[in-house]
Design a protein around this motif. Structure first.
Motif, short mmCIF file in Angstrom:
data_model
loop_
_atom_site.label_atom_id
_atom_site.label_comp_id
_atom_site.label_asym_id
_atom_site.label_seq_id
_atom_site.Cartn_x
_atom_site.Cartn_y
_atom_site.Cartn_z
N UNK B 135 0.81 -1.23 0.00
CA UNK B 135 0.00 0.00 0.00
C UNK B 135 0.84 1.27 0.00
N UNK B 136 1.97 1.26 0.72
CA UNK B 136 2.72 2.52 0.77
C UNK B 136 3.41 2.83 -0.54
N UNK B 137 3.42 1.88 -1.44
CA UNK B 137 4.03 2.14 -2.75
C UNK B 137 3.00 2.67 -3.74
N UNK B 138 1.80 2.92 -3.25
CA UNK B 138 0.75 3.43 -4.12
C UNK B 138 0.48 4.88 -3.77
N UNK B 139 -0.01 5.60 -4.76
CA UNK B 139 -0.44 6.96 -4.46
C UNK B 139 -1.79 6.90 -3.75
N UNK B 140 -2.22 8.02 -3.22
CA UNK B 140 -3.49 8.06 -2.49
C UNK B 140 -4.66 7.59 -3.35
N UNK B 141 -4.67 8.04 -4.59
CA UNK B 141 -5.78 7.66 -5.46
C UNK B 141 -5.74 6.17 -5.76
#
Lengths: 269, 519
Positions: B135-141
């Motif tokens: 998850x932390x490798x994803x942007x907020x969107x």
């Protein structure tokens, strides 16, 4: 003309050019005819003394300048012109295409091969094939082309991508305007400076050719230097005068060339 | 609502510590209908939504009323089947120690294979390559869309959305909205809670307003204002560029950029450095070879190389370069700079060209004496004006301005931008304003945001820039927007570790004032 050296160099060069150009006309004696005893010191008749065969040194100096200068100048201008064409081509095509630098490979690499041959070897090789004046001019030109091309390519590379050049291309200017009005005015400084350096190098090559016995005339300054060597203890002027003249010519042209670079930087900055 | 309702809330009364939170709420959602619930903070909208899920927050008691979903009673404590939920904070619903694939494989209580996970990601518009990320490798969107994918894992007929885009930047918001719109089109009913009627208006069929635990209004939404102003003025398109792919050697800088400019419209192309803005401008101008592009001006397709364009085509699209000191030849006076395009593109010479040059100088706010000066004798702002005048000399339809104000001081910058605005308004000139400066972009009519060679946002200035521009300040969401790692990861070679400012392992649950826990 911020630096006084430029002024001095201009004066020296002007005097030298006058001496060289009008020299053959005002030479007091036939440069090939003996006018006195060998190795005579300066006298009112022979102002710079005589050489090993009793010929007047002043007359020989005045007579030999022009062929040397002409050969060197022709070779330098030809070499610089060819180098400019090659350098501009490489800068234009490779700088604007944004792709592989194929023109550099096709044009400048062969010239690099030429540059690694020692100039004197090149001169001797060419003079073996083409004897006489034309061969010497060709040899001098060929020693200068690779270096001129490199210098001009480097000078033109930042210019071809300047926005006003692109604007000229975009509005459909022809090659004459783009080269003559957009590019050359901005590489003129480096071009003139390079020409000066090529000219100095050409004088060296021509002098050296004379030293090796393949000079442009029997009295060019290189030939005079080699002829002076056996009797240098008896008549040091025989060696000193042509050496100093060659040095003055080279130094004054170099100083002026440096100044041309300085002024061209001021334009672009 | 003639069909049996998917959701039927009847006279629901909920209390919390003696205070009435919901006071007789009546709500219907038909199958496939999108209903928005708006209301101020503490009005009970979130409580209503949770009640539909059969969930009561701690301390809330069910006093009276019924909730039926698909005909089955759900209160109290009987979670309905076929309902998905998407909350505000995706960080809370994603396990930081599990990859997207691991989460989605087991989501919804059913194990699914690789293809199933990819299909689920596809439904929310995410590339399959994202499945390997944490998850932390994803942007907020992207996080929010993964959370949406989890909600979709049960194939719900109804999605309850509790302010799903709060806290997301404009880009991510647009992404999530797009996916939700496609779900709505696919027949999934939405119960969408928001605090902003404008945002919801475009996305729902019916808007229910809640105040003090009661439904005070219900009806079709008012059309959103922003979208109307942008689409109500379909100006004649003068420049249309599509599918621009370009780069330097093997490095792709632009990955299929589309751009259109109407007559009299100023379109800002906003992006951080290295996002391909200048390359885009140069491709449009035909100065940079593109791998693929279609550029049309007034319907006529332009050759990718400016030298192969016809004379009217060259005149129609003019390019103004970034640096005023390089844009003009240092050894040519202003007169020459203006006369050449007049001569080549408009066949004016001699006295006619002189008169036209003087007129052009007047247009850009310079005196006619300027014509005799060399660029070195002009200030930066004056040079940029001459540069503009040179471009205008061709009588262009479109002006592509590449960072024309970046080298100017604020006062001069405003003057040049004002000049561009006047030219647009008076002559119907289309302007592409390439810039990295939010303030400059805010002067345009429309903003196209470029990140890593993709158009990541395209809309009217108030929509994209948020309208709350402070002098010298950048809206916080724009930072996110321009951040390179927001861009689609499929186009970049490496998918794995992308440093992100959202790298906190557990994103703290931010309680916004829009939706505090009731009570």
């Amino acid at each position: 003309m911020r630096w006084p050296g430029t002024r001095v160099a201009s004066g020296v060069l002007a005097v030298l050019l006058v001496v060289i150009v009008v020299g053959p006309l005002v030479a007091p004696y036939d440069p090939a005819a003996p006018v006195g005893l060998p190795y005579e010191p300066p006298t009112p008749q022979a102002l710079l003394g005589t050489d090993a065969l009793g010929r007047d040194l002043l007359s020989r100096i005045l007579d030999g300048g022009l062929p040397m200068l002409g050969t060197a100048l022709a070779g330098a201008v030809a070499g610089s012109a060819l180098g400019t064409v090659a350098g501009l081509l490489a800068a234009w095509w490779d700088g604007r295409s944004g792709r592989s630098r194929w023109v550099e490979g096709a044009v400048l690499r062969p010239l690099d091969t030429l540059a690694i041959v020692p100039p004197m070897l090149l001169v001797l090789l060419i003079l073996t094939a083409f004897t006489g004046h034309a061969g010497l001019v060709l040899a001098v030109a060929l020693t200068g082309v690779p270096l001129s091309a490199r210098v001009l390519r480097a000078a033109a590379a930042p210019v071809v991508t300047r926005a006003h050049v692109e604007a000229a291309v975009a509005r459909g200017e022809g090659p004459a305007w783009i080269v003559g009005r957009e590019l050359l005015p901005l590489v003129a400084g480096p071009l003139v400076a390079d020409l000066g350096i090529r000219f100095v190098a050409a004088i060296y090559v021509v002098t050296a050719a004379g030293f090796l016995g393949v000079g442009p005339s029997g009295t060019d300054w290189g030939t005079l230097i080699v002829e002076a060597l056996p009797g240098v203890e008896l008549a040091p002027l025989l060696l000193a005068v042509p050496v100093v003249l060659v040095a003055l010519l080279a130094v004054s042209v170099t100083v002026l060339a440096d100044d041309a670079v300085r002024r061209s930087r001021a334009v672009l900055a | 609502m003639t069909a049996p309702g998917l959701v039927e809330v009847r006279d629901l009364v909920l209390c919390a510590g003696g205070r009435t939170v919901l006071d007789g709420v009546r709500l219907d959602v038909a199958a496939g209908e999108a209903v928005g619930i708006v209301g101020a903070s503490g009005s009970g909208k979130t409580t209503t939504a949770l009640a539909v899920l059969g969930h009561l927050r701690d301390g809330i008691t069910h006093v009276a009323g019924t909730v039926h979903v698909a005909g089955a009673p759900v209160l109290p404590g009987r979670p309905p089947r076929g309902v998905g939920y998407l909350g505000q904070d995706p960080g809370a619903s994603l396990n930081p120690y599990r990859t997207v694939r691991a989460v989605l494989t087991a989501a919804g209580g059913v194990r699914r294979d690789r293809a199933g996970v990819d299909a689920l990601l596809g439904r929310v518009g995410l590339p399959a390559g994202l499945a390997r990320r944490y998850p932390h490798q994803l942007s907020g969107g992207q996080q929010q869309r993964v959370a949406l994918a989890i909600a979709l894992a049960r194939d719900p007929g109804l999605l309850v959305l509790d302010e799903p885009t709060t806290g997301l930047d404009v880009l991510a918001r647009a992404d999530v909205h797009r996916e939700l719109a496609s779900l709505r089109a696919a027949g999934v009913a939405l119960l969408w809670i928001g605090h902003d009627a404008e945002t919801l208006a475009a996305n729902v069929d019916r808007l229910v307003t809640v105040a003090d635990g009661r439904v005070v209004a219900s009806g079709p939404p008012e059309p959103a204002r922003f979208t109307l102003t942008s689409e109500a003025a379909p100006a004649e398109v003068v420049l249309a560029a599509s599918g621009i792919v370009g780069g330097y050697g093997a490095t792709r800088v632009l990955h299929g950029v589309d751009l259109h400019v109407g007559a009299g419209e100023r379109v800002a192309v906003l992006g951080a450095s290295g996002t391909g803005k200048t390359t885009l401008a140069r491709v449009l101008a035909g100065l940079h070879p593109a791998a693929a592009d279609t550029v049309t001006v007034d319907g006529a397709t332009l050759h990718p190389d400016v030298r192969r364009r016809t004379r009217p085509q060259r005149a129609a699209l003019q390019y103004v370069a970034q640096s005023p000191s390089e844009a003009l030849h240092p050894r040519q006076p202003v007169r020459t700079a203006l006369h050449r395009p007049l001569r080549l593109l408009r066949n004016l010479r001699g006295a006619a060209a002189d008169a036209e040059a003087a007129a052009l100088l007047e247009v850009v706010g310079l005196s006619a004496d300027t014509a005799g000066l060399l660029p070195a004798e002009l200030s930066g702002g004056q040079r940029q004006r001459v540069s503009l005048a040179r471009a205008l000399a061709a009588r262009p339809r479109v002006l592509v301005c590449d960072e024309v104000t970046s080298a100017l001081d604020p006062g001069t910058r405003d003057a040049v931008l004002g000049l561009l605005g006047r030219l647009c308004a008076q002559d119907g000139l289309g302007v592409v304003l390439v810039t990295h400066d939010v303030e400059v972009a805010a002067t345009a009519d429309r903003v196209v945001v470029l990140a890593e060679g993709h158009v990541v946002a395209d809309g009217p200035v108030p929509d994209v820039l948020g309208g709350d521009l402070l002098p010298g300040g950048v809206p916080s969401h724009l930072v996110e927007l321009l951040r390179p790692d927001v861009a689609d990861p499929t186009v970049r070679g490496t998918v794995n570790v992308v440093p992100s400012r959202r790298a906190a392992v557990t994103a703290p649950t931010v309680v916004s004032d829009d939706s505090p826990p009731t009570g």
